[in-house]
Design a protein around this motif. Structure first.
Motif, PDB file in Angstrom:
ATOM      1  N   LEU A 382       0.830  -1.202   0.000  1.00 27.52           N
ATOM      2  CA  LEU A 382       0.000   0.000   0.000  1.00 27.52           C
ATOM      3  C   LEU A 382       0.868   1.257   0.000  1.00 27.52           C
ATOM      4  O   LEU A 382       0.645   2.190  -0.791  1.00 27.52           O
ATOM      5  N   ILE A 383       1.873   1.273   0.874  1.00 22.25           N
ATOM      6  CA  ILE A 383       2.728   2.459   0.953  1.00 22.25           C
ATOM      7  C   ILE A 383       3.437   2.675  -0.383  1.00 22.25           C
ATOM      8  O   ILE A 383       3.468   3.789  -0.916  1.00 22.25           O
ATOM      9  N   ALA A 384       3.964   1.590  -0.957  1.00 19.89           N
ATOM     10  CA  ALA A 384       4.701   1.725  -2.217  1.00 19.89           C
ATOM     11  C   ALA A 384       3.794   2.225  -3.341  1.00 19.89           C
ATOM     12  O   ALA A 384       4.187   3.078  -4.130  1.00 19.89           O
ATOM     13  N   ASP A 388       4.311   5.663  -5.309  1.00 20.61           N
ATOM     14  CA  ASP A 388       4.637   5.617  -6.737  1.00 20.61           C
ATOM     15  C   ASP A 388       3.750   6.538  -7.560  1.00 20.61           C
ATOM     16  O   ASP A 388       4.163   7.022  -8.605  1.00 20.61           O
ATOM     17  N   PHE A 389       2.540   6.746  -7.074  1.00 15.45           N
ATOM     18  CA  PHE A 389       1.557   7.471  -7.869  1.00 15.45           C
ATOM     19  C   PHE A 389       2.102   8.808  -8.370  1.00 15.45           C
ATOM     20  O   PHE A 389       2.097   9.102  -9.568  1.00 15.45           O
ATOM     21  N   ALA A 454       0.808  10.641   4.751  1.00 15.61           N
ATOM     22  CA  ALA A 454      -0.152  10.274   5.790  1.00 15.61           C
ATOM     23  C   ALA A 454      -0.344   8.760   5.826  1.00 15.61           C
ATOM     24  O   ALA A 454      -0.418   8.151   6.900  1.00 15.61           O
ATOM     25  N   VAL A 455      -0.418   8.145   4.641  1.00 19.70           N
ATOM     26  CA  VAL A 455      -0.577   6.693   4.582  1.00 19.70           C
ATOM     27  C   VAL A 455       0.620   6.015   5.219  1.00 19.70           C
ATOM     28  O   VAL A 455       0.488   5.080   6.006  1.00 19.70           O
ATOM     29  N   ARG A 456       1.813   6.510   4.902  1.00 16.95           N
ATOM     30  CA  ARG A 456       3.009   5.877   5.460  1.00 16.95           C
ATOM     31  C   ARG A 456       3.015   6.009   6.985  1.00 16.95           C
ATOM     32  O   ARG A 456       3.313   5.066   7.682  1.00 16.95           O
TER      33      ARG A 456
END
Lengths: 470, 325
Positions: A382-384, A388-389, A454-456
């Motif tokens: 998920l973090i990657a 990457d986006f 934030a996700v990380r």
């Protein structure tokens, strides 16, 4: 009105992705231990505001992914329906005149006159070199010299007010519906969420609604961001570019994920010759500088596409397939990083007691991989993916500039910039196309970057979370 | 150490063979030379003779892997694979579409690329590390937050914007340096100033933020506390002790790219009209000169592998505990 739905390849991919995301969200809702990091994410103010901005982009992208062809009026009278060659999207229909109201050539943002002087004949037969009025921009003004500023001001204020009103109503609606569902009064519902970024989100909703009202109201009468060389509205072009950016940023991930996941975990878990082979493959792929590998692959793809002209029934389909190929190629070049990360994590996990316990119970390798290892590397994935986006959106612009990006007929930030890069040298300078493309890209990438952070923060178990214990 | 190096170099060979086979498959198997000829000569109204001539000029008129008509060892050597792909191992790249030797072109173009890339790399690294250390020094304060915010903002801007914007402001508005061009010798300073500056600015965001994370991890270690307890100033602790120890993870990323500096930067060189390898590659891509693209792919991966080996060696230099075996 009769129409025929057109499902382009990338449309299908986008809706597949949407379905996967919705199914994932539904699964996560059922499981409290999976929900926990998401709740942490929902408590991050920057994360939620950037998600809000991103979701606006996503809505535009989704609307722009529903394509259809309009039926032409039956001229022959033999009852056979013929469809227009032009493929439209729902988004095109919603913005209406923005698409079709083309000027002759450049015009500055909010302008009433064209960028270049033209010879015009006055009523008494004299030829004048004058800036002609625009066909659509500010066409309703009788006396532009005096009315222009006032009209723009009036429309801006009116748009801002309408946007504000709409935003406030929307916020009230959301709050009251949510409160009614949890059987409390709206006041209690809001007060119970003082520790959440609710206020920030509601404030951003209102701000964005005001921005929307302002733009929508002005766009009805002017070209808000000017027009480009062939007179197309730059605002429309920029909005159309969003879809391409989103496709590149997300479909690429969708394409590469299965490879990276399976090969990465397999290499780490099985070790031995499997590991050697997989490591060899990704070292070979990552040793070629990515731009060159992409360039080589795209050159070859162009040859294939030109050779098989019969594959495509329209130029839109051809451009779309090229976009999909670009995603595939970008996926091939970018999976190696994630694969390496996953291999490292699987190497660590396989030594843990619970995996050894599963092995000694005789659980099959495939089952261990899918039930015990896969769920425990999902946070890395998920973090990657989110990280990457933004890199992919930026890469698209560079690749299109180099000439190995999307089809020149596809609207994208890269093609916008590429077409406009010589305009800075004009006198007077044409800055608005570049400015529009870069600002749209900046907002999209910045929101994506902030959301990724934030996700990380929410998902990375290595970060200490002292404030979380309660 | 020597034995290790030899093993690493031997390990590089299968990777280069892999790259070679991959490019061979991409350029000759997926699309036959006939297809390439047709695209280059124009799809419509191209005669078979013209295609044959195109192929003959480039030496693409031979069988792919195995020549049944030749005798003896020529069965293997008189093929496209041997002459176009295998010959790359001795850096014989053949001729470009305009008839020049690719190897010689690469040699002459390496210098301009390096003149831009090397200062960008060295000055950039120094600047990023200093900036990251300063953010670490002020960690937790508003200055740190401002620094990180600036980094996120800078890394969200397209590299095209830095170049176009930089050229516009510095060259067109202020007339400080020429917009583009290149000259050898001392005169070149005027031309390389802006590309180097833009290259550094474009990298601030991601690099500084990455180094800051590394430094922050290092600041929590025991030896840092000891150094502070000794009474060393925070500045001294950071710029001497922390910097030295953080060099290991930084080197991993940095040494690997040094050989790739020869390749130059595609965007910078094409915007500034620098006759380096980057603009050579872009021109080749835009002119669909397959031979040059193939050569650059091979050169790039060879340099990448050199970078990997250099990274391993540099570990032993900065960290005496690491022994290569």
């Amino acid at each position: 009105m009769n129409f025929k739905l057109v499902l382009l390849w990338t449309d299908a991919m986008i809706f597949l992705l949407l379905a996967v995301a919705l199914a994932g969200a539904w699964l996560i809702r059922q499981r409290p231990h999976l929900l926990l990091p998401w709740q942490r994410l929902f408590r991050s103010r920057i994360g939620m505001v950037s998600l809000l901005v991103l979701s606006l982009f996503i809505v535009v992208g989704l609307l722009d992914s529903m394509h259809y062809r309009v039926a032409l009026p039956d001229k022959n009278g033999n009852g056979q329906t013929v469809y227009a060659a032009e493929v439209l999207s729902v988004f095109d229909t919603l913005v209406g005149d923005l698409r079709s109201q083309n000027e002759k050539t450049y015009s500055a943002p909010m302008a009433v006159y064209l960028y270049a002087k033209e010879s015009m004949e006055t009523a008494d037969g004299k030829i004048l070199r004058e800036y002609p009025r625009l066909k659509y921009g500010g066409a309703h003004l009788q006396d532009p010299q005096n009315e222009h500023t006032g009209d723009v001001l009036k429309r801006s204020l009116y748009g801002l007010f309408a946007g504000w009103l709409g935003g406030v109503l929307l916020a009230l609606l959301v709050v009251s519906v949510a409160a009614a569902r949890s059987r409390t009064t709206a006041r209690q519902w809001v007060e119970a969420r003082q520790h959440t970024p609710l206020n920030a989100v509601l404030a951003s909703v209102i701000l964005l609604a005001m921005l929307f009202g302002l733009t929508a109201n002005l766009a009805g009468a002017y070209h808000v961001l000017g027009t480009d060389k062939v007179g197309q509205d730059v605002l429309y072009l920029s909005l159309k570019s969003i879809r391409t950016g989103l496709v590149i940023g997300t479909v690429t991930t969708l394409v590469m994920l299965p490879f990276a996941l399976f090969l990465g975990i397999a290499a780490g878990y099985f070790r031995g010759w499997v590991d050697d082979v997989i490591q060899y493959i990704y070292t070979v792929l990552s040793s070629i500088p990515s731009v060159l590998l992409i360039a080589a692959a795209v050159l070859m793809m162009q040859v294939t596409i030109e050779k098989h002209g019969e594959w495509f029934s329209s130029s839109v389909e051809r451009a779309d397939l090229r976009l999909l190929f670009l995603c595939l190629i970008l996926g091939v070049t970018s999976w190696t990083g994630l694969c390496r990360l996953l291999r490292g994590e699987a190497l660590k996990l396989r030594e843990l007691e619970y995996i050894q316990a599963a092995q000694s119970f005789g659980v099959s390798s495939m089952r261990i991989l899918s039930r015990h290892i896969l769920p425990n590397v999902m946070h890395i994935v998920l973090i990657a993916v989110v990280m990457d986006f933004s890199a992919l959106v930026l890469a698209e612009a560079v690749l299109s500039y180099v000439g190995v990006g999307v089809d020149p007929s596809t609207n994208s930030f890269g093609t916008l910039i590429n077409n406009a890069r010589l305009e800075m040298g004009r006198e007077p300078m044409v800055w608005w196309t570049l400015a529009a493309a870069f600002s749209f890209m900046l907002v999209l990438v910045l929101a994506a970057n902030l959301f990724a952070d934030a996700v990380r923060d929410a998902f990375d178990p290595r970060l200490n979370r002292t404030g979380d214990a309660k | 150490m020597i034995a290790y190096l030899i093993r690493r170099i031997l390990y590089a060979i299968p990777i280069l063979i892999g790259v070679n086979l991959l490019t061979f498959a991409l350029f000759f198997v997926i699309n036959t030379p006939d297809d390439m000829a047709r695209v280059q000569l124009g799809m419509k109204r191209v005669t078979p003779e013209a295609i044959e001539k195109w192929k003959e000029q480039r030496g693409y008129d031979k069988p792919l892997m195995f020549n049944t008509q030749a005798a003896g060892s020529d069965k293997l050597t008189d093929t496209i694979f041997f002459q176009k792909s295998a010959s790359m191992f001795v850096f014989d790249f053949g001729y470009s579409d305009d008839g020049r030797s690719i190897s010689r072109e690469i040699l002459t173009r390496m210098l301009p690329s390096l003149v831009i890339a090397l200062p960008t790399f060295v000055l950039g690294l120094m600047f990023y590390v200093t900036f990251a250390l300063l953010m670490t020094l002020f960690r937790g304060t508003a200055l740190d937050v401002a620094g990180v915010t600036l980094c996120v903002l800078l890394m969200s801007i397209s590299s095209l914007f830095y170049i176009i914007g930089g050229q516009f402001v510095v060259s067109k508005l202020w007339h400080w340096v020429p917009i583009s061009g290149y000259a050898g010798g001392a005169d070149s300073l005027r031309f390389i100033l802006l590309p180097v500056l833009i290259g550094i600015v474009a990298g601030i965001g991601s690099s500084s933020r990455w180094y800051r994370t590394i430094f922050l991890e290092e600041v929590g270690r025991d030896y840092v506390r000891t150094a502070r307890a000794k009474g060393l100033s925070e500045l001294r602790v950071l710029f001497k002790h922390v910097l030295k120890n953080a060099m290991i993870p930084i080197l991993t990323g940095v040494v690997a790219v040094i050989p790739l500096l020869f390749m130059g930067s595609l965007l910078t060189e094409s915007f500034f009209g620098i006759p380096g390898l980057g603009s050579y590659t872009i021109d080749a891509i835009q002119a669909q000169d397959f031979g040059v693209v193939r050569a650059m792919v091979f050169l790039g991966s060879a340099l990448y592998i050199v970078g990997l080996i250099l990274t391993d060696i540099s570990y032993t230099v900065v960290d005496p505990r690491v022994r290569l075996q």
